[in-house]
Design an enzyme around this catalytic site. Structure first.
Site, PDB file in Angstrom:
ATOM      1  N   HIS B  57      21.047  64.426 -51.484  1.00 24.98           N
ATOM      2  CA  HIS B  57      20.829  65.164 -52.724  1.00 24.98           C
ATOM      3  C   HIS B  57      21.162  66.646 -52.613  1.00 24.98           C
ATOM      4  O   HIS B  57      20.753  67.433 -53.464  1.00 24.98           O
ATOM      5  CB  HIS B  57      19.363  65.042 -53.156  1.00 24.98           C
ATOM      6  CG  HIS B  57      18.888  63.640 -53.337  1.00 24.98           C
ATOM      7  ND1 HIS B  57      19.424  62.801 -54.271  1.00 24.98           N
ATOM      8  CD2 HIS B  57      17.929  62.930 -52.694  1.00 24.98           C
ATOM      9  CE1 HIS B  57      18.814  61.627 -54.209  1.00 24.98           C
ATOM     10  NE2 HIS B  57      17.909  61.672 -53.254  1.00 24.98           N
ATOM     11  N   HIS B 219      18.638  58.185 -57.623  1.00 22.95           N
ATOM     12  CA  HIS B 219      18.978  57.144 -56.658  1.00 22.95           C
ATOM     13  C   HIS B 219      19.624  55.963 -57.368  1.00 22.95           C
ATOM     14  O   HIS B 219      19.733  54.880 -56.817  1.00 22.95           O
ATOM     15  CB  HIS B 219      17.734  56.650 -55.928  1.00 22.95           C
ATOM     16  CG  HIS B 219      16.940  57.756 -55.316  1.00 22.95           C
ATOM     17  ND1 HIS B 219      15.847  58.308 -55.935  1.00 22.95           N
ATOM     18  CD2 HIS B 219      17.112  58.426 -54.170  1.00 22.95           C
ATOM     19  CE1 HIS B 219      15.377  59.278 -55.170  1.00 22.95           C
ATOM     20  NE2 HIS B 219      16.113  59.365 -54.098  1.00 22.95           N
TER      21      HIS B 219
END
Lengths: 207, 332
Positions: B57, B219
């Site tokens: 991320h 996700h």
């Protein structure tokens, strides 16, 4: 009839020996609603556990705690941490004992189930690994031989998969796909069954 | 899906090796090298802020270690929480003697591991508190805010709590500010194409070439709807509309906005989104403070964007403006 550290080590070794297809099946199950890496994560956990030297250990509590730490070091995933929590809980409960009669494993698994529920926040019925563990803990009850415990555990684990397959997941990421989780196995419940099949089945390869 | 990597299992560690080579203000620490801390270490007398989360991320979470932001960050494998040990080490390394705030996104693995680490640290005398980011409005109803996930809006909690800690506030105050920042922030994302975990055989989801999914998580968690691609303005109008409909009770007229790339979406398209978002906020009577546009919280090669709004009062606006410096965000 009781479990000793060598039984633990042999079970982990058998799980490692059978990890290839388990990893593939779990990745495929997780890919249905998740990111498809549960199998790889479980393989890391089992690999790390199998690499843990228990050869000098006699205390079941020490051995289970070592395996819990191995799991915790291998992953930070929810399922991996729940596995570590379960091993740690049983390890604390049997600390100082070289043998744990097979007849005690039902209540011990129930203790692990409760600790895992407290750590993860899931409830029974949410379609998680806890439901499989609950079924196994109840089924093995006071069975007092390895063979009887293994047979009851496998049967209960497989039955729980069938019983929950058509129910919606109510926990974690899968709860967001509740309707799509109907008709699919929860990867955590499936992991429990596949790992039991590898480590407990009489026909599983010897360590 | 192609990736620039060597062995999949080395993805995170090799990424961290490169990160600290480029940014000497960051140091890898901990037994397995899965904690990033400030090179100067914890400042004695300051409340520490430890965060953590899975890799994949960047700049979130690891990239926000620096003055006025985080002290440490525990790093997990891609899309996996950090291990208990890494969480424990991140808390220890953040401790400057006045306690440590555990500030991270609301995800099961992260929560379990930070909780377990807190239990293990009880005997060491480190006082800790916890605040969880839960800004993603698509991940739960307003009535279930505690079940929502933390996404890009978490950086506002980092900034505001970090400013409070840097100014010398005590743990209770820093924790209150972090909780206030989380309560003031709302986010929503949309995805145009998937990403793939390096060790996985397939992308995390499939999305047709001409499709968009509104509300998807970082996700690949399923969103609110999937449909044919629409003009940018229409998508922004829905996103801003949903965010304003979910605005916190008592929210004022000042707001900071973050238009974030999920990885593959270029700055050009983010500015196209911002242009319409700014007009919509003005129409709603809101004045924008410190607009942020760029990749602040990504999902590797996922294409798409998110918009976060942080509603500010005098206290939060003041803290947002104070200096902060990390490899990916500099204020002042």
């Amino acid at each position: 009839m009781a479990a000793r550290v060598e039984n633990l080590a042999a079970a982990v070794a058998r799980a490692l020996a059978g990890i290839g297809p388990i990893e593939r099946d779990l990745d495929a199950a997780d890919a249905q609603l998740g990111d498809g890496d549960t199998g790889g994560m479980i393989a890391r956990v089992i690999g790390r556990m199998a690499a843990t030297d228990l050869s000098e250990d006699r205390d079941m509590g020490v051995a289970l705690t070592k395996l819990a730490k191995a799991a915790a070091a291998a992953t930070g995933s929810s399922l991996g941490t729940l596995v570590a929590t379960g091993f740690l809980t049983v390890g604390k409960a049997v600390k100082g004992r070289e043998e744990v009669p097979w007849g005690e494993w039902g209540p011990l698994l129930a203790t692990a189930r409760d600790a895992m529920a407290a750590r993860g926040g899931a409830a029974l019925g949410d379609k998680t690994v806890l439901d499989g563990l609950d079924a196994v803990a109840e089924a093995i009850g006071a069975q007092d031989t390895r063979e009887a415990v293994a047979a009851a555990a496998l049967s209960a684990g497989r039955r729980s998969l069938v019983n929950f397959r058509d129910r919606p997941c109510r926990m974690g990421r899968a709860r967001l796909h509740a309707e799509r989780s109907v008709g699919r196995d929860d990867p955590g419940m499936l992991a429990l069954v596949l790992l039991m099949e590898a480590s407990l089945s009489p026909e599983a390869p010897a360590a | 899906m192609k990736k620039l990597m060597n062995k999949a299992e080395d993805y995170v560690d090799e990424m961290l090796d490169g990160l600290i080579l480029v940014h000497p203000s960051l140091v890898r620490d901990g037994e397995s090298g899965r904690v990033i801390r400030r090179s100067a270490g914890a400042r004695q007398g300051k409340v520490g802020i430890a965060s953590g989360g899975g890799s994949g991320h960047l700049p979130l979470f690891t990239g926000y270690v620096g003055p006025g932001l985080l002290d440490t960050c525990a790093i997990g494998n891609v899309f996996e929480g950090p291990t208990v040990n890494s969480c424990l080490e991140a808390i220890r390394l953040a401790d400057g003697g006045r306690g440590v705030l555990r500030l991270y996104g609301n995800y099961g693995g992260d929560r379990m591991n930070f909780d377990m680490a807190g239990d293990l640290l009880e005997d060491e005398g480190i006082v800790t508190t916890t605040v969880l980011g839960n800004d993603d409005i698509a991940s739960g109803d307003a009535s279930e805010r505690d079940k929502r996930r933390g996404v890009a809006g978490l950086i506002y909690a980092y900034k505001l709590a970090g400013a409070s800690a840097e100014a010398g506030a005590d743990l209770e105050t820093v924790t209150r500010v972090a909780a206030k920042a989380v309560a003031a922030t709302r986010s929503i994302g949309l995805a145009l194409s998937p990403c793939q975990v390096p060790t996985a055989a397939h992308p995390t989801f499939t999305l047709g070439e001409g499709e968009v999914e509104m509300g998807m998580g970082i996700h690949g968690e399923r969103g609110l709807w999937r449909d044919g691609m629409k003009p940018a303005d229409a998508l922004v109008e829905e996103m801003i509309g949903r965010l304003l409909a979910d605005r916190p009770e008592g929210a004022g007229e000042r707001v900071s906005i973050l238009v974030n790339s999920l990885g593959a979406t270029p700055l050009e398209e983010l500015f196209i989104l911002y242009r319409r978002a700014a007009a919509l906020l003005a129409e709603a009577g809101l004045s924008v403070v410190m607009p942020l546009v760029g990749p602040f919280a990504t999902s590797m090669e996922m294409a798409g964007a998110s918009i976060s709004l942080c509603f500010l009062d005098d206290e939060l606006a003041g803290l947002l403006a104070t200096p902060a410096d990390c490899p990916f965000w500099k204020v002042g």
